[in-house]
Design an enzyme around this catalytic site. Structure first.
Site, PDB file in Angstrom:
ATOM      1  N   SER A  31       0.828  -1.211   0.000  1.00 44.14           N
ATOM      2  CA  SER A  31       0.000   0.000   0.000  1.00 44.14           C
ATOM      3  C   SER A  31       0.855   1.252   0.000  1.00 44.14           C
ATOM      4  CB  SER A  31      -0.825   0.065   1.288  1.00 44.14           C
ATOM      5  OG  SER A  31      -2.051  -0.513   1.116  1.00 44.14           O
ATOM      6  N   HIS A  62      -3.929   1.215  -4.956  1.00 42.82           N
ATOM      7  CA  HIS A  62      -3.349   0.001  -5.515  1.00 42.82           C
ATOM      8  C   HIS A  62      -3.589  -0.022  -7.014  1.00 42.82           C
ATOM      9  CE1 HIS A  62      -2.529  -2.445  -1.858  1.00 42.82           C
ATOM     10  NE2 HIS A  62      -3.367  -1.572  -1.338  1.00 42.82           N
ATOM     11  N   HIS A  84      -6.062  -8.690  -1.798  1.00 46.08           N
ATOM     12  CA  HIS A  84      -6.168  -8.892  -0.347  1.00 46.08           C
ATOM     13  C   HIS A  84      -7.323  -9.830   0.003  1.00 46.08           C
ATOM     14  CE1 HIS A  84      -4.053  -5.011  -0.692  1.00 46.08           C
ATOM     15  NE2 HIS A  84      -3.432  -5.402   0.396  1.00 46.08           N
ATOM     16  N   TYR A  86      -9.271  -9.517   2.480  1.00 44.95           N
ATOM     17  CA  TYR A  86     -10.458  -8.756   2.922  1.00 44.95           C
ATOM     18  C   TYR A  86     -11.329  -8.271   1.773  1.00 44.95           C
ATOM     19  CZ  TYR A  86      -7.469  -4.646   2.026  1.00 44.95           C
ATOM     20  OH  TYR A  86      -6.639  -3.725   1.451  1.00 44.95           O
ATOM     21  N   GLU A  87     -10.817  -8.361   0.550  1.00 43.91           N
ATOM     22  CA  GLU A  87     -11.632  -7.966  -0.595  1.00 43.91           C
ATOM     23  C   GLU A  87     -12.698  -9.017  -0.895  1.00 43.91           C
ATOM     24  OE1 GLU A  87      -9.308  -5.842  -3.859  1.00 43.91           O
ATOM     25  OE2 GLU A  87      -7.716  -6.705  -2.636  1.00 43.91           O
ATOM     26  N   ALA A 114       2.779  -2.045   3.880  1.00 40.90           N
ATOM     27  CA  ALA A 114       2.641  -1.022   4.920  1.00 40.90           C
ATOM     28  C   ALA A 114       2.042  -1.751   6.117  1.00 40.90           C
ATOM     29  CB  ALA A 114       1.713   0.074   4.446  1.00 40.90           C
ATOM     30  N   MET A 212      -2.313  -6.675   6.744  1.00 39.93           N
ATOM     31  CA  MET A 212      -3.423  -7.440   6.164  1.00 39.93           C
ATOM     32  C   MET A 212      -3.006  -8.185   4.897  1.00 39.93           C
ATOM     33  SD  MET A 212      -6.233  -4.404   6.536  1.00 39.93           S
ATOM     34  CE  MET A 212      -6.269  -3.342   8.002  1.00 39.93           C
ATOM     35  N   SER A 213      -1.712  -8.507   4.798  1.00 40.22           N
ATOM     36  CA  SER A 213      -1.236  -9.190   3.578  1.00 40.22           C
ATOM     37  C   SER A 213      -0.017 -10.034   3.924  1.00 40.22           C
ATOM     38  CB  SER A 213      -0.866  -8.136   2.526  1.00 40.22           C
ATOM     39  OG  SER A 213       0.238  -7.373   2.966  1.00 40.22           O
ATOM     40  N   ASN A 236       2.238   3.607  10.596  1.00 38.21           N
ATOM     41  CA  ASN A 236       1.550   4.199  11.751  1.00 38.21           C
ATOM     42  C   ASN A 236       1.813   3.304  12.949  1.00 38.21           C
ATOM     43  OD1 ASN A 236      -0.472   2.449   9.966  1.00 38.21           O
ATOM     44  ND2 ASN A 236      -0.978   2.141  12.120  1.00 38.21           N
ATOM     45  N   HIS A 248      -6.658   5.138   6.351  1.00 33.01           N
ATOM     46  CA  HIS A 248      -5.863   4.724   5.198  1.00 33.01           C
ATOM     47  C   HIS A 248      -5.038   5.914   4.682  1.00 33.01           C
ATOM     48  CE1 HIS A 248      -4.666   2.095   2.016  1.00 33.01           C
ATOM     49  NE2 HIS A 248      -5.242   2.812   1.065  1.00 33.01           N
TER      50      HIS A 248
HETATM   51  N1  HPA Z   1      -3.002  -2.463  11.192  1.00 33.68           N
HETATM   52  C1  HPA Z   1      -3.161  -3.371  10.211  1.00 33.68           C
HETATM   53  N2  HPA Z   1      -2.766  -3.170   8.971  1.00 33.68           N
HETATM   54  C2  HPA Z   1      -2.155  -2.012   8.681  1.00 33.68           C
HETATM   55  C3  HPA Z   1      -1.956  -1.021   9.665  1.00 33.68           C
HETATM   56  C4  HPA Z   1      -2.399  -1.269  10.989  1.00 33.68           C
HETATM   57  O1  HPA Z   1      -2.255  -0.435  11.909  1.00 33.68           O
HETATM   58  N3  HPA Z   1      -1.320   0.003   9.046  1.00 33.68           N
HETATM   59  C5  HPA Z   1      -1.145  -0.362   7.766  1.00 33.68           C
HETATM   60  N4  HPA Z   1      -1.643  -1.584   7.535  1.00 33.68           N
END
Ligand code: HPA
Length: 279
Positions: A31, A62, A84, A86-87, A114, A212-213, A236, A248
Site C-alpha cells: 500500500s 493500488h 487482499h 479482505y476484498e 505497509a 493485512m497481507s 503508523n 488509510h
Molecule cells: N493495522 C493493520 N494493517 C495495517 C496497519 C495497521 O495499523 N497500518 C497499515 N496496515
C-alpha cells in the site's frame, strides 16, 4: 484437474501468450509503495484485467498490474497492487499472483507492505526486516487438495524468510545508511484496523508489526520452493498506541514521506540479492 491449479495454469497460459520475459526476482509492492514501479527499466506491463481469470484488486492506492523489467540489470517482475483477503477473494485467489510469478521463473519473492507498529520501539516511517510471521484467523492458502505439481502436502516453515537473504538486506541497510528495524509480522484479515486489545494480543503473541497481507503469499511461495524475504514500512503505530484514530490516508502519507528511502533500500537490496544468488 484441481480447479485451483486449473485456474493458475489458465492465467499462466494467458501471460505467456502476451509476455516473453524471465524474471529472477518477484517484487510485491505494498500500500502506497506502488510508485517504486517507476524506478524500473520497464520492458512490458500487463494489467491484471487482461489476464483471463485473474483476481483484480479494488483498493484505492493500488494499481493493478505486473511490471516486467530491470532494476540495475536484474530482471524483475513487480506487482503494482496485490489482492487482499479482505476484498472477499478466496485465499487461493489471493496467492495466485505469487504462484504465477514463480511459474514465470522468479526464484526470489521480495514482499513489501505497509504495516502498523506493534513494538513500542518502532516509529512511523521506520522499515522493518521481516524475520518471521504469524497468521491470525487467515486461512492457509494450502488448505484443500494438495497441488503436487507445486509442492508437498506438509511444507516445512522453519526458514521461510531466508536467513541469508535477511543478512543481505541487513548489510544493504548498513551500506546505504538506512535504519532498519527487525521483527515478526502478523497478518490479520482486516479490513478494519485492530482494536487496542487486539493489538495487545498481537504483542503478547510475539508480533512487532501488524498488517493485512504478506504472510499468506509467503506460505504459498515457500510451498513452491521460492526464497522469500520481506520489508514492512511502519506507516503508523497500531491503535491504542497513538493519539489520533487510524485511517488509510495516514498510511499513504507516511509511505509517501519515506518513498525515496524505500526506493533506495529496495533497489540496493535487489542488486545485492542478485549478486548473492549468482556468486
Ligand atoms: N493495522 C493493520 N494493517 C495495517 C496497519 C495497521 O495499523 N497500518 C497499515 N496496515
Amino acid at each position: 484437474m484441481n480447479p485451483v491449479y486449473e485456474k493458475l495454469m489458465k492465467c499462466y497460459k494467458s501471460v505467456k501468450e502476451k509476455i516473453d520475459f524471465q524474471p529472477e526476482i518477484a517484487l510485491v509492492l505494498g500500500s502506497g509503495l506502488g510508485d517504486y514501479g517507476d524506478s524500473i527499466d520497464v520492458v512490458a506491463t500487463l494489467d491484471y484485467h487482461d489476464i483471463e481469470g485473474f483476481p483484480v484488486s479494488t483498493v484505492s492506492g493500488h494499481k493493478g498490474r505486473f511490471v516486467f523489467g530491470y532494476v540495475n540489470n536484474v530482471p524483475v517482475v513487480c506487482m503494482q497492487g496485490r489482492v487482499h483477503y479482505y476484498e472477499g477473494y478466496p485465499i487461493t485467489d489471493v496467492v495466485l499472483p505469487t504462484r504465477l510469478m514463480k511459474l514465470m521463473g522468479a526464484k526470489v519473492l521480495f514482499l513489501t507492505n505497509a504495516a502498523g507498529g506493534v513494538n513500542y520501539d518502532f516509529a512511523p516511517g521506520d522499515f522493518m526486516l521481516i524475520k518471521d510471521h504469524i497468521m491470525n484467523f487467515v486461512p492457509s492458502p494450502l488448505i484443500g487438495q494438495n497441488i503436487d505439481e507445486l509442492g508437498v502436502r506438509f511444507p516445512d516453515m522453519s526458514d521461510v524468510y531466508k536467513k541469508d537473504l535477511q543478512q543481505v538486506i541487513r548489510d544493504t541497510a548498513k551500506e546505504t545508511g538506512i535504519k532498519l528495524q527487525e521483527g515478526v509480522y502478523i497478518q490479520l484479515t482486516g479490513p478494519n484496523f485492530e482494536t487496542p486489545s487486539e493489538v495487545k494480543m498481537c504483542r503478547i503473541l510475539g508480533a512487532d508489526a501488524a498488517g493485512m497481507s504478506t504472510a499468506a503469499e509467503a506460505v504459498a511461495a515457500n510451498h513452491m520452493g521460492m526464497q522469500v524475504c520481506g520489508i514492512s514500512c511502519i506507516s503508523n503505530m497500531c491503535s491504542g498506541m497513538q493519539e489520533q484514530p487510524l485511517s488509510h490516508e495516514e498510511v499513504k502519507e507516511t509511505t509517501d514521506r519515506v518513498a525515496v528511502q524505500f526506493k533506495e533500500l529496495i533497489t540496493a537490496s535487489i542488486v545485492n540479492i542478485h549478486k548473492h544468488l549468482n556468486k
